[in-house]
Design an enzyme around this catalytic site. Sequence first.
Site, PDB file in Angstrom:
ATOM      1  N   HIS A 181     -10.558  12.815  16.681  1.00  0.00           N
ATOM      2  CA  HIS A 181     -11.052  11.626  16.046  1.00  0.00           C
ATOM      3  C   HIS A 181     -11.785  11.936  14.616  1.00  0.00           C
ATOM      4  O   HIS A 181     -12.830  11.435  14.467  1.00  0.00           O
ATOM      5  CB  HIS A 181     -11.989  10.950  16.987  1.00  0.00           C
ATOM      6  CG  HIS A 181     -11.097   9.793  18.008  1.00  0.00           C
ATOM      7  ND1 HIS A 181     -10.420   9.006  17.706  1.00  0.00           N
ATOM      8  CD2 HIS A 181     -11.324   9.986  19.494  1.00  0.00           C
ATOM      9  CE1 HIS A 181      -9.821   8.396  18.458  1.00  0.00           C
ATOM     10  NE2 HIS A 181     -10.439   8.817  19.729  1.00  0.00           N
ATOM     11  N   HIS A 241      -3.937   6.277  18.754  1.00  0.00           N
ATOM     12  CA  HIS A 241      -4.380   6.088  17.543  1.00  0.00           C
ATOM     13  C   HIS A 241      -3.542   6.768  16.310  1.00  0.00           C
ATOM     14  O   HIS A 241      -3.825   6.349  15.074  1.00  0.00           O
ATOM     15  CB  HIS A 241      -5.919   6.795  17.429  1.00  0.00           C
ATOM     16  CG  HIS A 241      -6.964   5.935  17.796  1.00  0.00           C
ATOM     17  ND1 HIS A 241      -7.868   5.222  17.214  1.00  0.00           N
ATOM     18  CD2 HIS A 241      -7.479   5.753  19.305  1.00  0.00           C
ATOM     19  CE1 HIS A 241      -8.477   4.467  17.824  1.00  0.00           C
ATOM     20  NE2 HIS A 241      -8.376   4.932  19.123  1.00  0.00           N
ATOM     21  N   HIS A 488      -7.902  10.925  25.939  1.00  0.00           N
ATOM     22  CA  HIS A 488      -7.974   9.587  25.786  1.00  0.00           C
ATOM     23  C   HIS A 488      -9.384   9.034  26.251  1.00  0.00           C
ATOM     24  O   HIS A 488      -9.743   7.833  25.619  1.00  0.00           O
ATOM     25  CB  HIS A 488      -6.880   8.767  26.596  1.00  0.00           C
ATOM     26  CG  HIS A 488      -6.728   7.366  26.461  1.00  0.00           C
ATOM     27  ND1 HIS A 488      -6.715   6.740  25.064  1.00  0.00           N
ATOM     28  CD2 HIS A 488      -6.496   6.198  26.930  1.00  0.00           C
ATOM     29  CE1 HIS A 488      -6.480   5.527  25.310  1.00  0.00           C
ATOM     30  NE2 HIS A 488      -6.515   5.103  26.514  1.00  0.00           N
ATOM     31  N   ASP A 665      -4.243  -7.653   2.736  1.00  0.00           N
ATOM     32  CA  ASP A 665      -3.887  -6.825   1.842  1.00  0.00           C
ATOM     33  C   ASP A 665      -2.857  -5.648   2.169  1.00  0.00           C
ATOM     34  O   ASP A 665      -3.104  -4.735   2.491  1.00  0.00           O
ATOM     35  CB  ASP A 665      -5.186  -5.980   1.537  1.00  0.00           C
ATOM     36  CG  ASP A 665      -5.005  -4.930   0.615  1.00  0.00           C
ATOM     37  OD1 ASP A 665      -4.348  -5.033  -0.403  1.00  0.00           O
ATOM     38  OD2 ASP A 665      -5.920  -3.833   0.497  1.00  0.00           O
ATOM     39  N   GLU A 676      -0.826 -12.603  -2.279  1.00  0.00           N
ATOM     40  CA  GLU A 676      -1.165 -12.203  -0.820  1.00  0.00           C
ATOM     41  C   GLU A 676      -2.054 -13.524  -0.264  1.00  0.00           C
ATOM     42  O   GLU A 676      -1.947 -14.074   0.916  1.00  0.00           O
ATOM     43  CB  GLU A 676      -1.967 -11.140  -0.730  1.00  0.00           C
ATOM     44  CG  GLU A 676      -1.056  -9.674  -0.816  1.00  0.00           C
ATOM     45  CD  GLU A 676      -1.644  -8.708  -1.109  1.00  0.00           C
ATOM     46  OE1 GLU A 676      -0.981  -7.472  -0.684  1.00  0.00           O
ATOM     47  OE2 GLU A 676      -3.047  -8.550  -1.344  1.00  0.00           O
ATOM     48  N   ASN A 707     -16.343 -12.358  -9.485  1.00  0.00           N
ATOM     49  CA  ASN A 707     -16.422 -11.605 -10.773  1.00  0.00           C
ATOM     50  C   ASN A 707     -15.078 -11.883 -11.852  1.00  0.00           C
ATOM     51  O   ASN A 707     -15.110 -11.465 -12.645  1.00  0.00           O
ATOM     52  CB  ASN A 707     -16.510 -10.161 -10.553  1.00  0.00           C
ATOM     53  CG  ASN A 707     -15.341  -9.627  -9.755  1.00  0.00           C
ATOM     54  OD1 ASN A 707     -14.074 -10.375  -9.430  1.00  0.00           O
ATOM     55  ND2 ASN A 707     -15.208  -8.184  -9.449  1.00  0.00           N
ATOM     56  N   ASP A 709     -11.949 -11.363 -11.648  1.00  0.00           N
ATOM     57  CA  ASP A 709     -10.987 -10.183 -12.234  1.00  0.00           C
ATOM     58  C   ASP A 709      -9.409 -10.080 -11.926  1.00  0.00           C
ATOM     59  O   ASP A 709      -8.615  -9.608 -11.908  1.00  0.00           O
ATOM     60  CB  ASP A 709     -11.696  -8.911 -11.808  1.00  0.00           C
ATOM     61  CG  ASP A 709     -11.620  -8.642 -10.302  1.00  0.00           C
ATOM     62  OD1 ASP A 709     -11.382  -9.684  -9.603  1.00  0.00           O
ATOM     63  OD2 ASP A 709     -11.866  -7.689  -9.733  1.00  0.00           O
ATOM     64  N   HIS A 711      -8.548 -10.607  -8.666  1.00  0.00           N
ATOM     65  CA  HIS A 711      -8.432 -10.085  -7.255  1.00  0.00           C
ATOM     66  C   HIS A 711      -9.654 -10.452  -6.284  1.00  0.00           C
ATOM     67  O   HIS A 711     -10.683 -10.426  -6.952  1.00  0.00           O
ATOM     68  CB  HIS A 711      -8.213  -8.605  -7.178  1.00  0.00           C
ATOM     69  CG  HIS A 711      -6.745  -8.529  -7.861  1.00  0.00           C
ATOM     70  ND1 HIS A 711      -6.645  -8.231  -9.295  1.00  0.00           N
ATOM     71  CD2 HIS A 711      -5.572  -8.134  -7.496  1.00  0.00           C
ATOM     72  CE1 HIS A 711      -5.324  -7.802  -9.563  1.00  0.00           C
ATOM     73  NE2 HIS A 711      -4.494  -7.909  -8.453  1.00  0.00           N
TER      74      HIS A 711
END
Length: 737
Positions: A181, A241, A488, A665, A676, A707, A709, A711
Amino acid sequence: MGSGTSTQHHFAFQNAEKAFRAAALIQRWYRRYVARLEMRRRCTWSIFQSIEYAGQQDQVKLHNFFSYLVDHFTPSSHNERDFLNRMFTEEQPPQASEMQNSGDYESIEVPDSYTGPRLAFPLLPDHATALVEAFRRKQRLHARYVLNLLHEARKHLVQLPNINRVSTCYSEEITVCGDLHGQLDDLIFIFYKNGLPSPERAYVFNGDFVDRGKDSVEILMVLFAFMLVYPKEFHLNRGNHEDHIVNLRYGFTKEVMHKYKIHGKKILKLLQDVFCWLPLATLVDEKVLILHGGVSDRTDLELLAKLDRHKIVSTMRYKTRKENKKQAEEKGNANQTGSAGRPSPWFLPQSRSLPSSPLRPSTHKTHRAGRSSSVPCGVPLDPKELSRRVRHSVDLELERCRQQAGFPAIKEKEEPSSSESEVDSDAEEPPQPTPEEWRQVVDILWSDPMAQEGCRANTVRGGGCYFGPNVTEQLLQKYNLQFLIRSHECKPEGYEFCHSRKVLTIFSASNYYEVGSNRGAYVKLGPDLTPHIMQFQANKATHTLTMRQRISRVEESALRALREKLFAHSSDILVEFKKHDKDETGLITLSDWAAAVESVLHLGLPWRMLRPQLVSSLTDNKLAYKSWLENLAKEKLSQQNIQSSLLETLYRNRSNLETIFRIIDSDHSGSISLDEFRHTWKLFSSHMNIDITDDCICDLARSIDFNKDGHIDINEFLEAFRLVEQSCSGADVSDCP
């Protein structure tokens, strides 16, 4: 002389008797002391584990929610269709052309100012050793070498079978390591203590290399490097994972994009394919089976050995969106008898067939029965006629929204027939795994052993199953095996035997929850296949602490996490408290307090034992619950100047909000573009029956883009959610969705 000697013996016996009594008292006191420490340790462990598994359940609910929306959304343009294809529910193995582009590392230049490790292929042992040393000194591998190494690793993994076969005849011993991990210190410590990989020292790493820790990229690079240097002595198994959907929530996706801002998307795309090619299990001398999670009563090693593992892109969900549409009517017929009493269609308020929103959890419990519920993310299907009407209703609603937004109407004759769509779909898409193949992989990656007999759904994790001693024995007898090695699960000592020592759990990430919370371990197998367990603590600070100091430190961390959990659900807890306080005295008994907290959090903790650490003051053995909730919020409110209800909502939903942000995203750019945002909002509006034009969606996106921009980053996304909650809290609750 005789009397004097007798007196001396008498005093000696008296002193000895006192000494024995003192020793017995000290021993009794020490046993009680150790028992109290052990009880505190077990309670602490239960807190950490319950909170961890609750997070996995949230991930399943979130995936269910988005999957259901996507399954009932009809894209109106190629842009919308491409956007859906990039979301996690459209799980297709990357095409060869895509892998060629992702592996296009030769065009990436390494500047002269780069002082990190350099790789040359084919790799030599010195290259892999130098890589370990460079990462130990906190150096970073350049993106060109990362892509090159992943490309070479993929070429090697493609040639491997689903179940690797290893023999102790060619090595002095085989070392099996469990979950890491992202904790590089543990991997380095294992190599320091046990020795670096070599022809005489083989290794098997049993999955879950990434997520949670901060050095997942470095661990993968080291493991893949040694795999290429020693392809016959170094083996990797896939864990649950090693899944790009799980990585969205537990940190690996974020880590890659943070460390490789320019080439991160290429790296993630290639990693998704590499994860699909990781072998599923390892068999030592045909007697010891090593797999990540466990087995079930339907585990078939012969089927696992011959299925195309590359088709299992993610174990979070079996069906793709196109398959759902194609098979909805057929599966609806199978469920028609059992769903006669189901509520109305999903788009009506009283429906319960839609998985609850991850931001507003459902108030009812879903009772799962039967082995089929081991599927992590299943969506109930309506009967044939209802399914047809639902899709027709959604299409009509979307068509009305498009007309209001000024889009041209879509005529029926322009839409391809279902048979043509199926032909095109089959022509474009690679073959999909069968449901049985997918369940087989889910079970071996997600399952846990239990003490009881039988096999039942693993409702705690939301995937796989719990398998009992009889299931283990049946599998061992069927395939003539001696025992199983799995990982696990984090264990306090780093390992644990169960099922009459026929199942061994190995976990190699020490200090997993907190410094001092657990040891790491690995197991060595010689020709006699007798397991030799080696335990370790990678953090030197733990060696200077006494047992009491170590337990107190871990306990403090666990209680802090539990208080955050209580604070995040304080509104729901207050409602439960009021149910027990029918006379409105503001006081409840400790039994009622424990019952109310458990009914909200569902953590299964011994609340009455935890009461002294969570409840400090009582009035006539009763709790003033409003004051208790206010004190719970003081610590959080002192850190941020936000009103209690808003901060509570952020604490409860931050993990889900961050995961939703990364899902939207879809190109992993670190910010949400207007396209998106617009496509995602259409997805939600089609479910919620909201009439909204593209202009309104763009205005909404611009208002979130604080802001200006062009995005929306994660901070703006969370801030917008906070402001919406603030406006809702100041208005009538019924006015807020």
